[in-house]
Design a protein around this motif. Structure first.
Motif, PDB file in Angstrom:
ATOM      1  N   SER A 134     -52.439  12.821  17.597  1.00 48.47           N
ATOM      2  CA  SER A 134     -52.833  12.240  18.863  1.00 48.47           C
ATOM      3  C   SER A 134     -51.633  12.939  19.998  1.00 48.47           C
ATOM      4  O   SER A 134     -50.449  12.890  19.330  1.00 48.47           O
ATOM      5  CB  SER A 134     -52.733  10.788  19.039  1.00 48.47           C
ATOM      6  N   VAL A 135     -52.016  12.782  21.126  1.00 47.51           N
ATOM      7  CA  VAL A 135     -51.345  13.497  22.108  1.00 47.51           C
ATOM      8  C   VAL A 135     -50.493  12.150  22.870  1.00 47.51           C
ATOM      9  O   VAL A 135     -49.840  12.476  23.836  1.00 47.51           O
ATOM     10  CB  VAL A 135     -51.868  14.164  23.036  1.00 47.51           C
ATOM     11  N   VAL A 136     -50.741  10.875  22.205  1.00 45.57           N
ATOM     12  CA  VAL A 136     -50.217   9.912  23.127  1.00 45.57           C
ATOM     13  C   VAL A 136     -49.310   9.108  22.098  1.00 45.57           C
ATOM     14  O   VAL A 136     -49.589   8.963  20.843  1.00 45.57           O
ATOM     15  CB  VAL A 136     -51.296   8.600  23.426  1.00 45.57           C
ATOM     16  N   GLY A 137     -47.948   8.765  22.460  1.00 44.12           N
ATOM     17  CA  GLY A 137     -46.993   8.508  21.597  1.00 44.12           C
ATOM     18  C   GLY A 137     -46.612   6.934  21.798  1.00 44.12           C
ATOM     19  O   GLY A 137     -47.244   6.168  22.708  1.00 44.12           O
ATOM     20  N   GLY A 138     -45.557   6.262  20.898  1.00 43.34           N
ATOM     21  CA  GLY A 138     -45.531   5.054  21.425  1.00 43.34           C
ATOM     22  C   GLY A 138     -46.272   3.974  20.689  1.00 43.34           C
ATOM     23  O   GLY A 138     -46.273   2.990  21.062  1.00 43.34           O
ATOM     24  N   ASN A 139     -47.116   4.258  19.786  1.00 46.16           N
ATOM     25  CA  ASN A 139     -48.070   3.405  19.299  1.00 46.16           C
ATOM     26  C   ASN A 139     -47.650   2.611  18.261  1.00 46.16           C
ATOM     27  O   ASN A 139     -46.989   3.131  17.106  1.00 46.16           O
ATOM     28  CB  ASN A 139     -49.407   4.252  18.808  1.00 46.16           C
ATOM     29  N   PRO A 140     -47.706   1.232  18.273  1.00 47.66           N
ATOM     30  CA  PRO A 140     -47.130   0.491  17.231  1.00 47.66           C
ATOM     31  C   PRO A 140     -47.806   0.499  15.786  1.00 47.66           C
ATOM     32  O   PRO A 140     -48.885   0.799  15.824  1.00 47.66           O
ATOM     33  CB  PRO A 140     -47.200  -0.962  17.721  1.00 47.66           C
ATOM     34  N   PRO A 141     -47.362   0.499  14.884  1.00 49.24           N
ATOM     35  CA  PRO A 141     -47.939   0.715  13.440  1.00 49.24           C
ATOM     36  C   PRO A 141     -48.588  -0.324  13.145  1.00 49.24           C
ATOM     37  O   PRO A 141     -48.262  -1.633  13.752  1.00 49.24           O
ATOM     38  CB  PRO A 141     -46.739   0.825  12.424  1.00 49.24           C
ATOM     39  N   ILE A 142     -49.734  -0.489  12.533  1.00 42.98           N
ATOM     40  CA  ILE A 142     -50.498  -1.552  12.088  1.00 42.98           C
ATOM     41  C   ILE A 142     -50.768  -1.586  10.538  1.00 42.98           C
ATOM     42  O   ILE A 142     -50.463  -0.558   9.738  1.00 42.98           O
ATOM     43  CB  ILE A 142     -51.857  -1.468  12.795  1.00 42.98           C
ATOM     44  N   ARG A 143     -51.273  -2.707   9.768  1.00 35.95           N
ATOM     45  CA  ARG A 143     -51.521  -2.968   8.543  1.00 35.95           C
ATOM     46  C   ARG A 143     -53.022  -2.248   8.429  1.00 35.95           C
ATOM     47  O   ARG A 143     -54.051  -2.858   9.074  1.00 35.95           O
ATOM     48  CB  ARG A 143     -51.276  -4.183   8.196  1.00 35.95           C
ATOM     49  N   LEU A 144     -53.078  -1.417   7.279  1.00 34.86           N
ATOM     50  CA  LEU A 144     -54.522  -1.098   7.164  1.00 34.86           C
ATOM     51  C   LEU A 144     -55.037  -0.920   5.765  1.00 34.86           C
ATOM     52  O   LEU A 144     -54.100  -0.968   4.876  1.00 34.86           O
ATOM     53  CB  LEU A 144     -54.903   0.613   7.558  1.00 34.86           C
ATOM     54  N   LEU A 145     -56.086  -1.175   5.322  1.00 34.98           N
ATOM     55  CA  LEU A 145     -56.754  -1.178   4.002  1.00 34.98           C
ATOM     56  C   LEU A 145     -56.528   0.238   3.563  1.00 34.98           C
ATOM     57  O   LEU A 145     -57.156   1.182   4.111  1.00 34.98           O
ATOM     58  CB  LEU A 145     -58.228  -1.820   3.888  1.00 34.98           C
ATOM     59  N   ARG A 146     -56.101   0.446   2.391  1.00 33.19           N
ATOM     60  CA  ARG A 146     -55.953   1.770   1.521  1.00 33.19           C
ATOM     61  C   ARG A 146     -56.630   1.472   0.261  1.00 33.19           C
ATOM     62  O   ARG A 146     -56.233   0.466  -0.352  1.00 33.19           O
ATOM     63  CB  ARG A 146     -54.578   2.459   1.488  1.00 33.19           C
ATOM     64  N   CYS A 147     -57.583   2.247  -0.092  1.00 33.93           N
ATOM     65  CA  CYS A 147     -58.253   2.026  -1.261  1.00 33.93           C
ATOM     66  C   CYS A 147     -58.850   3.244  -1.857  1.00 33.93           C
ATOM     67  O   CYS A 147     -58.722   4.478  -1.361  1.00 33.93           O
ATOM     68  CB  CYS A 147     -59.511   1.209  -1.018  1.00 33.93           C
ATOM     69  N   THR A 148     -59.523   3.127  -3.010  1.00 35.83           N
ATOM     70  CA  THR A 148     -60.290   4.093  -3.466  1.00 35.83           C
ATOM     71  C   THR A 148     -61.642   3.819  -3.470  1.00 35.83           C
ATOM     72  O   THR A 148     -62.285   2.813  -3.668  1.00 35.83           O
ATOM     73  CB  THR A 148     -60.028   4.426  -5.191  1.00 35.83           C
ATOM     74  N   VAL A 149     -62.704   5.004  -3.297  1.00 34.60           N
ATOM     75  CA  VAL A 149     -64.048   4.934  -2.958  1.00 34.60           C
ATOM     76  C   VAL A 149     -64.851   5.440  -3.967  1.00 34.60           C
ATOM     77  O   VAL A 149     -64.582   6.647  -4.197  1.00 34.60           O
ATOM     78  CB  VAL A 149     -64.436   5.059  -1.346  1.00 34.60           C
ATOM     79  N   THR A 150     -65.903   5.040  -4.261  1.00 31.29           N
ATOM     80  CA  THR A 150     -66.831   5.582  -5.159  1.00 31.29           C
ATOM     81  C   THR A 150     -68.486   5.493  -4.816  1.00 31.29           C
ATOM     82  O   THR A 150     -68.545   4.610  -4.108  1.00 31.29           O
ATOM     83  CB  THR A 150     -66.630   5.112  -6.640  1.00 31.29           C
ATOM     84  N   SER A 151     -69.113   6.560  -4.683  1.00 30.57           N
ATOM     85  CA  SER A 151     -70.570   6.527  -4.417  1.00 30.57           C
ATOM     86  C   SER A 151     -71.323   7.495  -5.270  1.00 30.57           C
ATOM     87  O   SER A 151     -70.901   8.935  -5.047  1.00 30.57           O
ATOM     88  CB  SER A 151     -70.750   6.908  -2.727  1.00 30.57           C
TER      89      SER A 151
END
Length: 305
Positions: A134-151
Motif C-alpha cells: 500500500s502507498v498509505v501509511g499509518g494503518n493500525p494492525p488488526i487481528r486476522l484469521l490465519r488458517c490452512t484451506v483445502t478444496s
C-alpha cells in the motif's frame, strides 16, 4: 543477454476473459501512487479495469504492461470469467500458472488469530511488521484469521491463507480490533469457524478461490534458467500455491460470528478432546512439590530447658 526491468511495484494479475497471467509495472513511487489512486480498495483479489495498457516486455513469457492512468475497481461488471483450476499437467510448462475456480468446496483447519497489516490495499495478507504494498501509511494492525484451506474442486490441500475480507465472514469488527496481548481460547474460535462454514454449506453456497502457483520443478536454483533446457534435467517437486482470495458466491447476513464477549468457560473434557494436533512422549517434570521442612522447636522452647 538478460533484460533487467527496474520497477517500484510489480503486480501479478490475471485476465478474467482469457484466463492468462500478466504483470502491471510501475517504475517510481509517484507512478505507484497514481496507479493505486483509490486508497480504500482491497486490490488483492479484486476485479479491476486497466485503461490504455502498453506492453513493455515479457518475463518468462508473461507480459508486462504499464499505464498512465489509475486502475479502476469493478463491481457487478457482468464480464465472463474463465475458470482455471489446478491441473497436474499444467506444471509441465515450468512457469507461473493462474488458479481461478468457482463453485468450490472448502475446508478450513488450524484457524488461529494473528496480528496483521491493517491497510486496505493488501487485504491484510502479510504481518504487521512487514513492508506493505500500500502507498498509505499509518494503518493500525488488526487481528486476522490465519488458517490452512483445502478444496477438492480447486485441487489445493493445506495451503496457508489469511485475508481481511475472508476474516470478516467469521469475526465481528470488535474481535478484529482485539488487543494482541489478550490470550484467546482457540477451541472456541475454531468451533465458531466450523459453525459458520456449516451455515454456508447448509445454504448450498459454494466458494470462489483465486490465486496462482509455482511449477512443480526445481531448476537447481539457477536464476538464468532457460525454459528450453533438455527434458529430464529438472527435479520434480510439489507445486507451491499462493491463494489471494476466497469468497462465497453470496454472503449470509445473519451468521453468528466469533465475538470476544461470547467465550464461555470451556469444560475440561472439551479441552482434553479438542481437535488439535497432538504428540505423545516422555517429557521432563515441569513442577514438583517442595520437600517438607523438618519440624524444629521454636528458639524460645529450646532455651526454656
Amino acid at each position: 543477454m538478460k533484460y533487467v526491468l527496474p520497477y517500484d511495484r510489480l503486480i501479478l494479475c490475471r485476465d478474467i476473459e482469457e484466463g492468462e497471467l500478466f504483470y502491471i509495472s510501475t517504475k517510481t513511487l509517484d507512478e505507484t501512487t497514481r496507479l493505486l489512486f483509490v486508497r480504500t480498495c482491497a486490490w488483492t483479489g479484486h476485479v479491476i479495469a486497466i485503461i490504455e495498457p502498453k506492453l513493455i516486455c515479457k518475463i518468462d513469457t508473461i507480459p508486462v504492461v504499464q499505464t498512465d492512468h489509475p486502475i479502476v475497481p469493478l463491481e457487478g461488471h457482468g464480464l465472463g470469467i474463465r475458470n482455471k483450476p489446478y491441473m497436474e499437467h499444467w506444471i509441465q510448462s515450468m512457469l507461473l500458472q493462474p488458479l481461478f475456480q468457482k463453485e468450490c468446496d472448502l475446508v478450513v483447519q488450524r484457524a488461529n488469530l494473528i496480528t496483521a497489516c491493517g491497510a486496505a490495499a493488501c487485504d491484510g495478507q502479510h504481518a504487521a511488521n512487514e513492508e506493505c504494498c500500500s502507498v498509505v501509511g499509518g494503518n493500525p494492525p488488526i487481528r486476522l484469521l490465519r488458517c490452512t484451506v483445502t478444496s477438492n474442486i480447486a485441487g489445493i490441500k493445506g495451503v496457508d491463507f489469511q485475508s481481511t475480507k475472508f476474516t470478516k465472514l467469521f469475526l465481528t469488527e470488535e474481535a478484529m480490533k482485539l488487543d494482541a496481548r489478550i490470550t484467546l481460547t482457540y477451541t472456541v474460535l475454531r468451533q465458531k469457524v466450523n459453525d459458520v462454514l456449516r451455515e454456508y454449506r447448509d445454504a448450498n453456497i459454494r466458494w470462489t478461490i483465486v490465486g496462482w502457483f509455482d511449477p512443480g520443478f526445481d531448476h537447481g536454483g539457477d536464476p538464468g534458467f532457460d525454459p528450453g533446457f533438455a527434458p529430464g534435467s529438472e527435479t520434480a517437486k510439489d507445486p507451491t500455491f499462493h491463494i489471494v482470495s476466497i469468497l462465497p458466491s453470496r454472503q449470509l447476513e445473519n451468521t453468528e460470528k466469533f465475538s470476544t464477549i461470547q467465550q464461555p468457560p470451556i469444560p475440561h473434557e472439551n479441552l482434553v478432546f479438542a481437535q488439535l494436533p497432538t504428540r505423545h512422549g516422555v517429557g521432563a517434570i515441569v513442577h514438583r512439590p517442595l520437600p517438607q521442612a523438618e519440624e524444629r522447636p521454636a528458639a524460645h522452647e529450646e532455651n526454656a530447658e
